[in-house]
Write an enzyme that holds these catalytic residues in place. Structure first.
Site, PDB file in Angstrom:
ATOM      1  N   ARG A 177      37.872  20.681  33.185  1.00 16.29           N
ATOM      2  CA  ARG A 177      37.990  21.501  31.995  1.00 16.29           C
ATOM      3  C   ARG A 177      39.353  21.262  31.385  1.00 16.29           C
ATOM      4  NH1 ARG A 177      36.108  27.621  33.228  1.00 16.29           N
ATOM      5  NH2 ARG A 177      38.101  28.078  32.217  1.00 16.29           N
TER       6      ARG A 177
ATOM      7  N   LYS B 150      34.469  34.165  39.950  1.00 16.42           N
ATOM      8  CA  LYS B 150      33.760  35.178  39.166  1.00 16.42           C
ATOM      9  C   LYS B 150      32.465  34.618  38.582  1.00 16.42           C
ATOM     10  CE  LYS B 150      37.149  36.107  36.277  1.00 16.42           C
ATOM     11  NZ  LYS B 150      38.189  35.152  36.729  1.00 16.42           N
TER      12      LYS B 150
ATOM     13  N   ARG C   7      47.839  30.098  32.747  1.00 13.33           N
ATOM     14  CA  ARG C   7      46.738  31.064  32.898  1.00 13.33           C
ATOM     15  C   ARG C   7      47.053  32.063  34.009  1.00 13.33           C
ATOM     16  NH1 ARG C   7      42.053  27.246  33.997  1.00 13.33           N
ATOM     17  NH2 ARG C   7      40.654  29.032  33.869  1.00 13.33           N
TER      18      ARG C   7
ATOM     19  N   ARG D   1      40.401  41.814  29.880  1.00 11.34           N
ATOM     20  CA  ARG D   1      41.514  41.055  30.454  1.00 11.34           C
ATOM     21  C   ARG D   1      42.860  41.702  30.162  1.00 11.34           C
ATOM     22  NH1 ARG D   1      38.763  35.697  30.891  1.00 11.34           N
ATOM     23  NH2 ARG D   1      40.193  34.151  31.703  1.00 11.34           N
TER      24      ARG D   1
ATOM     25  N   ARG E 267      38.125  21.527  40.393  1.00 12.15           N
ATOM     26  CA  ARG E 267      36.916  21.954  39.672  1.00 12.15           C
ATOM     27  C   ARG E 267      36.481  20.881  38.666  1.00 12.15           C
ATOM     28  NH1 ARG E 267      36.548  27.779  36.934  1.00 12.15           N
ATOM     29  NH2 ARG E 267      38.156  27.037  35.501  1.00 12.15           N
TER      30      ARG E 267
END
Ligand code: AMP
Length: 224
Positions: free
Chosen positions: A157, A13, A168, A88, A124
Site C-alpha cells: 500500500r 482490525k 501514521r 479516530r 503487508r
C-alpha cells in the site's frame, strides 16, 4: 449494536472485522477501504483525500463523518455494524454519538506495540486488482507476488512505506489513543491482545461479543 474496532494501523482490525461480519452478520465498514475505493475510481471524493492518505495524515472530520453517516443509514446496518477505522479522534466520537444515538456501542481495542506494527505493515501486501490483503510474514499467498483469487499483482500500500508508517503511528498515538480513556470511562471498552495468530485473536473477540450479545438479548427480552 455498533461495534467499534480500535487499535493501531496493522493491528488486524480489517481481518478481525471481516471475521465478525462472517460469523455474526454485522457488515464491516472500513473508512480506509471506502476512501481507497474512491481513490481508485477517481471520484471527486477520491481526488480530495488521496494526497492526505498518501502522507499518512487524517482526512478532515467533515468528510469522514459524512461518508460514515451515509453508510450507516443504509438498510443493511439496521441491526448493527462493525466500524473499522472510525472514529479516530474525539471530534469523530462525538459526531458518531449523534448518528443513530439509540444504538448501543461497544469497543474492541486490538492492542499491538509499535515494533510489531512496523514489522507487520512492512510485510503487508494487497492485490492491486481486487484488494485482497496478504502478509509475507504469514506466507498466506500461494505465490509471493500474485493474488490467489484473481492473479492480480501483489503490491505494498502507498501508505505502508516506512516513513509513512511512522507518521501514521504518530497520528494514532496523538489523536486516536486518547479514545481509550474516553471509552473506558463510559464502561464500554474491551481490550484484546493483538499478538498471536488470527484465529486466537478472533477467539478472544468472539468470547467478548457472545457475552455482550447475550446480555443485550436478555435486556430486550426483559423489556418486552
Ligand atoms: P486505514 O485503512 O484505516 O489505515 O485508513 C487509511 C487512511 O484513510 C488513513 O491513514 C487516513 O488518511 C484515512 N482515514 C481512514 N479513516 C479515517 C478517519 N476515521 N478519519 C480520518 N482519516 C481516515
Amino acid at each position: 449494536m455498533r461495534i467499534i474496532l480500535l487499535g493501531p494501523p496493522g493491528s488486524g482490525k480489517g481481518t478481525q472485522g471481516g471475521l465478525i461480519e462472517k460469523k455474526y452478520g454485522f457488515p464491516r465498514i472500513s473508512t480506509g477501504d471506502l476512501f481507497r475505493r474512491a481513490v481508485k475510481k477517481r471520484t471527486p471524493l477520491g481526488k480530495k483525500v488521496e494526497s492526505v492518505m498518501n502522507r499518512g495524515e487524517l482526512v478532515s472530520d467533515d468528510i469522514v463523518i459524512e461518508v460514515v453517516r451515509e453508510r450507516i443509514e443504509m438498510r443493511d446496518c439496521k441491526k448493527g455494524y462493525v466500524l473499522d477505522g472510525f472514529p479516530r479522534n474525539i471530534a469523530q466520537v462525538h459526531a458518531l454519538k449523534k448518528i443513530k444515538p439509540e444504538q448501543s456501542e461497544m469497543i474492541l481495542d486490538i492492542v499491538l506495540d509499535d515494533e510489531a506494527v512496523i514489522e507487520r505493515l512492512s510485510a503487508r501486501r494487497v492485490c492491486s486488482a481486487c484488494g485482497k490483503p496478504y502478509n509475507l510474514l504469514l506466507g498466506n499467498s500461494k505465490e509471493k507476488d500474485e493474488c490467489d483469487l484473481c492473479k492480480g499483482k501483489l503490491v505494498s500500500r502507498e501508505d505502508d512505506r516506512p516513513d509513512i508508517i511512522k507518521e501514521r503511528l504518530r497520528v494514532y498515538h496523538e489523536e486516536t489513543e486518547p479514545l481509550v480513556d474516553f471509552y473506558q470511562r463510559e464502561g464500554i471498552y474491551h481490550e484484546v491482545d493483538g499478538n498471536g495468530p488470527v484465529s486466537q485473536v478472533f477467539e478472544s473477540i468472539s468470547g467478548i461479543l457472545d457475552k455482550q450479545l447475550k446480555q443485550v438479548s436478555e435486556i430486550t427480552e426483559a423489556l418486552s
